[in-house]
Design an enzyme around this catalytic site. Sequence first.
Site, PDB file in Angstrom:
ATOM      1  N   LYS A   1       9.289  12.157  16.078  1.00 36.89           N
ATOM      2  CA  LYS A   1       8.196  11.531  15.315  1.00 36.89           C
ATOM      3  C   LYS A   1       8.701  10.546  14.256  1.00 36.89           C
ATOM      4  CE  LYS A   1       4.627  13.670  17.185  1.00 36.89           C
ATOM      5  NZ  LYS A   1       3.577  12.943  17.925  1.00 36.89           N
TER       6      LYS A   1
ATOM      7  N   SER B   1      12.196  17.168  22.562  1.00 36.91           N
ATOM      8  CA  SER B   1      11.491  16.332  21.585  1.00 36.91           C
ATOM      9  C   SER B   1      11.569  16.840  20.159  1.00 36.91           C
ATOM     10  CB  SER B   1      10.027  16.179  21.991  1.00 36.91           C
ATOM     11  OG  SER B   1       9.418  17.452  22.149  1.00 36.91           O
TER      12      SER B   1
ATOM     13  N   GLU C   1      -2.531  11.959  10.573  1.00 35.20           N
ATOM     14  CA  GLU C   1      -2.993  13.244  11.075  1.00 35.20           C
ATOM     15  C   GLU C   1      -1.779  14.008  11.562  1.00 35.20           C
ATOM     16  OE1 GLU C   1      -1.521  11.687  14.542  1.00 35.20           O
ATOM     17  OE2 GLU C   1      -2.757  10.604  13.099  1.00 35.20           O
TER      18      GLU C   1
END
Length: 397
Positions: free
Chosen positions: A90, A379, A112
């Site tokens: 991210k 991830s 969010e």
Amino acid sequence: MKPLPDDRGYFGPYGGRFVPETLMAPLEELERAWQSARRDRTFRRELDTLLATYCGRPTPLSFAARLSDNLGGARVFLKREDLCHTGAHKINNAVGQCLLARRMGKVRVIAETGAGQHGVATATAAALFGLRCRVYMGTEDERRQALNVYRMKLLGAEVVGVDAGTKTLKDAINEALRDWVTNVATTHYVLGSVLGPHPYPAMVRDFQSVIGAEALLQVRRQHGSLPRLVVACVGGGSNAAGIFGAFVPYKQVELVGVEAGGRGTGLGDHAARFSGGAPGVLHGTRTYVLQDQNGQVAGTHSVSAGLDYPAVGPEHALWHDNRRVGYVRVSDDEALDAFHLLAELEGIVPALETAHALAFVTHVARRYAKGDGILVNLSGRGDKDVNEVARLEGVRL
């Protein structure tokens, strides 16, 4: 073929910009700023420098020798996004968008978050650039991801719990969009996945494309050839889009996205959009959406907060329809088993999201020859999930 999306933000029949009139101007402003920035060598150089010196890129590609042996001999490689600063992919997108927000003259960012990793990444990038930050998070996700809630607050962000609807990611996005409508002059919305109205699906994909670009070079160097199979979990789909994009042109490489099969096949018991959804519009984009017979957005369930979303990125919808990517589902229990397996065999505690991708690999690895390569996008790391896994398994910490 022209690259997608087209000028209107469509990936075939999916994508677009379905928003209130008040958001058209800021989206057009964002599109212009992004198109200008991506052509600007100074912007690209600054972003590349930050990815290398702050985010920890390139992330390594690890050969999982013991896991490979356990699964029958196909060579399993892990793209280690868990080793990025903040613990997941991210940060690639958050740093890129916050750099863009500063270029646009914005002084505040909102985001969010579901699993909390995008919220932590946005709070981190906001601190780096001196931007005010507010993160919206469903109260159910706040409970499941208490560690990340505190991390965001440590980083100076305001965390706003959302107690509406399912109290998860969908509802957090609703509140973030309401905030943006009210504060467009000063605020940039750092959307965390390949979702939402144009230009977000393409912009977030481009910021995450560094994953695939690195992995393509690394797997050729370490394995000696292209992998037979590339696997990634798919919630909104940013980590998967980031790694799949580099391999899409190579037809001999099979691509598989793994959705959350949850606790069953009934509507409301899973978040597998390609197993139970239909084309519809949610949060400004046309894509596959889990919905009831009246077209109302359905509730979802997953042990993983980051996969617990009723829609999927529009480029994934196109890849599904043209069969370039296969999409499968993995249950909560299967993901929990894979969570333990990787920890015990490789000393790596994966995020529950990633555990879904790993679970699929455990089912199919024996179909491949010993010399075949399987590439998994790892991830994120699983520190954030340890308390929830312990609770689910009746372990008192």
